[in-house]
Design a protein around this motif. Sequence first.
Motif, PDB file in Angstrom:
ATOM      1  N   ALA A 292       0.830  -1.201   0.000  1.00  0.00           N
ATOM      2  CA  ALA A 292       0.000   0.000   0.000  1.00  0.00           C
ATOM      3  C   ALA A 292       0.870   1.258   0.000  1.00  0.00           C
ATOM      4  CB  ALA A 292      -0.926   0.000   1.212  1.00  0.00           C
ATOM      5  N   LEU A 293       1.917   1.267   0.795  1.00  0.00           N
ATOM      6  CA  LEU A 293       2.814   2.426   0.839  1.00  0.00           C
ATOM      7  C   LEU A 293       3.473   2.660  -0.518  1.00  0.00           C
ATOM      8  CD1 LEU A 293       4.505   1.951   4.322  1.00  0.00           C
ATOM      9  CD2 LEU A 293       3.079   3.878   3.626  1.00  0.00           C
ATOM     10  N   ARG A 294       3.851   1.579  -1.178  1.00  0.00           N
ATOM     11  CA  ARG A 294       4.521   1.705  -2.485  1.00  0.00           C
ATOM     12  C   ARG A 294       3.554   2.086  -3.599  1.00  0.00           C
ATOM     13  NH1 ARG A 294       6.977  -3.145  -0.676  1.00  0.00           N
ATOM     14  NH2 ARG A 294       5.605  -4.366  -2.061  1.00  0.00           N
ATOM     15  N   SER A 295       2.262   1.948  -3.355  1.00  0.00           N
ATOM     16  CA  SER A 295       1.290   2.166  -4.426  1.00  0.00           C
ATOM     17  C   SER A 295       1.075   3.636  -4.763  1.00  0.00           C
ATOM     18  CB  SER A 295      -0.054   1.531  -4.048  1.00  0.00           C
ATOM     19  OG  SER A 295      -0.686   2.261  -2.999  1.00  0.00           O
ATOM     20  N   PHE A 296       1.463   4.535  -3.855  1.00  0.00           N
ATOM     21  CA  PHE A 296       1.180   5.950  -4.074  1.00  0.00           C
ATOM     22  C   PHE A 296       2.263   6.625  -4.910  1.00  0.00           C
ATOM     23  CE2 PHE A 296      -1.240   4.945  -0.261  1.00  0.00           C
ATOM     24  CZ  PHE A 296      -2.473   5.509  -0.575  1.00  0.00           C
ATOM     25  N   GLU A 297       1.826   7.450  -5.832  1.00  0.00           N
ATOM     26  CA  GLU A 297       2.758   8.253  -6.612  1.00  0.00           C
ATOM     27  C   GLU A 297       3.523   9.210  -5.713  1.00  0.00           C
ATOM     28  OE1 GLU A 297       4.573   9.170 -10.259  1.00  0.00           O
ATOM     29  OE2 GLU A 297       3.113   7.595  -9.755  1.00  0.00           O
ATOM     30  N   ALA A 298       2.841   9.727  -4.700  1.00  0.00           N
ATOM     31  CA  ALA A 298       3.488  10.588  -3.708  1.00  0.00           C
ATOM     32  C   ALA A 298       2.683  10.541  -2.421  1.00  0.00           C
ATOM     33  CB  ALA A 298       3.596  12.019  -4.210  1.00  0.00           C
ATOM     34  N   ILE A 299       3.389  10.547  -1.297  1.00  0.00           N
ATOM     35  CA  ILE A 299       2.772  10.662   0.019  1.00  0.00           C
ATOM     36  C   ILE A 299       3.262  11.965   0.628  1.00  0.00           C
ATOM     37  CG2 ILE A 299       2.562   9.662   2.324  1.00  0.00           C
ATOM     38  CD1 ILE A 299       3.122   6.926   1.106  1.00  0.00           C
ATOM     39  N   LEU A 300       2.356  12.913   0.797  1.00  0.00           N
ATOM     40  CA  LEU A 300       2.721  14.196   1.388  1.00  0.00           C
ATOM     41  C   LEU A 300       2.794  14.036   2.904  1.00  0.00           C
ATOM     42  CD1 LEU A 300       0.469  16.699  -0.615  1.00  0.00           C
ATOM     43  CD2 LEU A 300       2.651  15.657  -1.268  1.00  0.00           C
ATOM     44  N   ILE A 301       3.880  14.533   3.487  1.00  0.00           N
ATOM     45  CA  ILE A 301       4.064  14.462   4.938  1.00  0.00           C
ATOM     46  C   ILE A 301       4.206  15.876   5.469  1.00  0.00           C
ATOM     47  CG2 ILE A 301       5.459  13.610   6.849  1.00  0.00           C
ATOM     48  CD1 ILE A 301       4.136  11.375   5.336  1.00  0.00           C
ATOM     49  N   GLY A 302       3.344  16.250   6.407  1.00  0.00           N
ATOM     50  CA  GLY A 302       3.403  17.593   6.973  1.00  0.00           C
ATOM     51  C   GLY A 302       2.898  17.601   8.395  1.00  0.00           C
ATOM     52  N   GLY A 303       2.635  18.803   8.894  1.00  0.00           N
ATOM     53  CA  GLY A 303       2.137  18.955  10.253  1.00  0.00           C
ATOM     54  C   GLY A 303       3.235  19.161  11.274  1.00  0.00           C
ATOM     55  N   GLN A 304       4.374  18.538  11.051  1.00  0.00           N
ATOM     56  CA  GLN A 304       5.540  18.686  11.915  1.00  0.00           C
ATOM     57  C   GLN A 304       6.738  18.107  11.159  1.00  0.00           C
ATOM     58  OE1 GLN A 304       3.549  15.467  14.506  1.00  0.00           O
ATOM     59  NE2 GLN A 304       5.627  15.536  15.275  1.00  0.00           N
ATOM     60  N   ALA A 305       7.929  18.346  11.706  1.00  0.00           N
ATOM     61  CA  ALA A 305       9.133  17.861  11.044  1.00  0.00           C
ATOM     62  C   ALA A 305       9.145  16.339  10.994  1.00  0.00           C
ATOM     63  CB  ALA A 305      10.374  18.375  11.775  1.00  0.00           C
ATOM     64  N   LEU A 306       9.607  15.798   9.874  1.00  0.00           N
ATOM     65  CA  LEU A 306       9.721  14.349   9.707  1.00  0.00           C
ATOM     66  C   LEU A 306      11.103  13.903  10.170  1.00  0.00           C
ATOM     67  CD1 LEU A 306       8.571  11.678   8.598  1.00  0.00           C
ATOM     68  CD2 LEU A 306       9.520  12.304   6.367  1.00  0.00           C
ATOM     69  N   PRO A 307      11.177  13.054  11.201  1.00  0.00           N
ATOM     70  CA  PRO A 307      12.488  12.590  11.667  1.00  0.00           C
ATOM     71  C   PRO A 307      13.273  11.927  10.543  1.00  0.00           C
ATOM     72  CG  PRO A 307      10.789  12.012  13.255  1.00  0.00           C
ATOM     73  CD  PRO A 307      10.082  12.520  12.035  1.00  0.00           C
ATOM     74  N   PRO A 308      14.556  12.232  10.406  1.00  0.00           N
ATOM     75  CA  PRO A 308      15.361  11.643   9.324  1.00  0.00           C
ATOM     76  C   PRO A 308      15.349  10.122   9.314  1.00  0.00           C
ATOM     77  CG  PRO A 308      16.547  13.449  10.369  1.00  0.00           C
ATOM     78  CD  PRO A 308      15.323  13.202  11.204  1.00  0.00           C
ATOM     79  N   VAL A 309      15.313   9.508  10.498  1.00  0.00           N
ATOM     80  CA  VAL A 309      15.311   8.045  10.563  1.00  0.00           C
ATOM     81  C   VAL A 309      14.039   7.481   9.930  1.00  0.00           C
ATOM     82  CG1 VAL A 309      15.304   6.061  12.113  1.00  0.00           C
ATOM     83  CG2 VAL A 309      16.786   8.009  12.617  1.00  0.00           C
ATOM     84  N   VAL A 310      12.902   8.146  10.170  1.00  0.00           N
ATOM     85  CA  VAL A 310      11.632   7.690   9.587  1.00  0.00           C
ATOM     86  C   VAL A 310      11.646   7.897   8.075  1.00  0.00           C
ATOM     87  CG1 VAL A 310       9.123   7.998   9.588  1.00  0.00           C
ATOM     88  CG2 VAL A 310      10.405   8.172  11.733  1.00  0.00           C
ATOM     89  N   LEU A 311      12.198   9.021   7.623  1.00  0.00           N
ATOM     90  CA  LEU A 311      12.300   9.278   6.183  1.00  0.00           C
ATOM     91  C   LEU A 311      13.146   8.202   5.509  1.00  0.00           C
ATOM     92  CD1 LEU A 311      11.872  11.015   3.670  1.00  0.00           C
ATOM     93  CD2 LEU A 311      13.837  12.398   4.388  1.00  0.00           C
ATOM     94  N   ASP A 312      14.264   7.850   6.119  1.00  0.00           N
ATOM     95  CA  ASP A 312      15.122   6.804   5.544  1.00  0.00           C
ATOM     96  C   ASP A 312      14.383   5.466   5.470  1.00  0.00           C
ATOM     97  OD1 ASP A 312      17.197   8.576   5.225  1.00  0.00           O
ATOM     98  OD2 ASP A 312      18.231   8.000   7.067  1.00  0.00           O
TER      99      ASP A 312
END
Length: 379
Positions: free
Chosen positions: A164-184
């Motif tokens: 499901a995560l891979r199915s999206f062309e883009a997942i917008l992340i906002g509301g607060q800073a995204l921790p680098p570890v989670v982004l990786d």
Amino acid sequence: MRLEPVSGDDPRDILRELRAALNGSGPALGLGMLAPAHGVVPAGTAVVVTTSGSTGVPKSVVLSRNALTASAMATAARIGEGSWLLALPASYVAGLQVLVRSLVGGREPAIVSGSFSPAAFTAAALSMASSERGQRIPTYTSLVPAQLARLLDDADTVPDTARALRSFEAILIGGQALPPVVLDRARQAGARIVRTYGSTETSGGCVYDGVPLRGVEARIVDAEVQLSGATLADGYLGDEALTDAAFPRDADGTRWYRTGDAGVIEDGVLRVRGRIDNVIVSGGVNISLDRVERAVQTVAGLEHAVVVGIPDDRWGEASVIVVPGWGEGDKALFAAARAAVADEVGTPARPSRLVRVDELPRLTSGKPDREAIRRELLA
């Protein structure tokens, strides 16, 4: 123009009323707690959103049809058009914009049923696959970092969640800073992440991966990030003084929004350093708690930690790392966090202690409720 309060409990109710508000055939929507006196709004208003008040008193932000539509069109110009999945409360601007983008694009949004969970999100995401004239329709969604982290944890053991995560062309992340570890982790899982920056006052995210959307400008004035463009709100309902302070005009008439965030622009890329006012004075040194938190979250095991300031008998104020869930090795984690903060921010900024809690209090927007966390520590 009449303002019609709408409950945020059922996003389908908001979608129905929003359609009329955007095309001008219905009243403006009032989302959030509005005073009874706020029954009339300026012509052209589509929605009045009451902010969560995570760092101050809630404010009722007036968003016009033009601002919301300009934001949706600028997003489509940046990341493409397609179908959207609503996984956030529709009464907050990030969720509201998912509905606006769907309406502007002429497609019904998919909606996560009930409260958010990895299972509900996965079921909704995998049911979105469709095509037109033999071409696959791209899908998009918008999440806050805490939701993304839950999905990644689930994806470690549930193949459908990873799909499901891979199915999206883009997942917008906002509301607060995204921790680098989670982004990786997200990138390793094959998720296409777009970090967004903005607020209710800018009709939601208007800077994607540090680059302003079409028609949006960013500048730094006295270290503060200021934004301009067609996506700006008209102001705050019933508060002209606050509106004038937050939305100053240049001599040429250009309106800007003072974000209250510190930042720099390097090679055309905006880098936000945290809230200007989220600062403690510890031992006579000004310390940005946002910078401390970002450094702490680089440590594996502390990706979801929150840093708050409390009174301290010795230093005046000190920062505390608050970690949700129970685990082992806190002494080593605390030492690693202090070392990371010393390297990134400076030795005086090192947190004073690490505290474990069952779970972090959160606002309905999904953001950590920092005031509630601070009150619990003080109690």
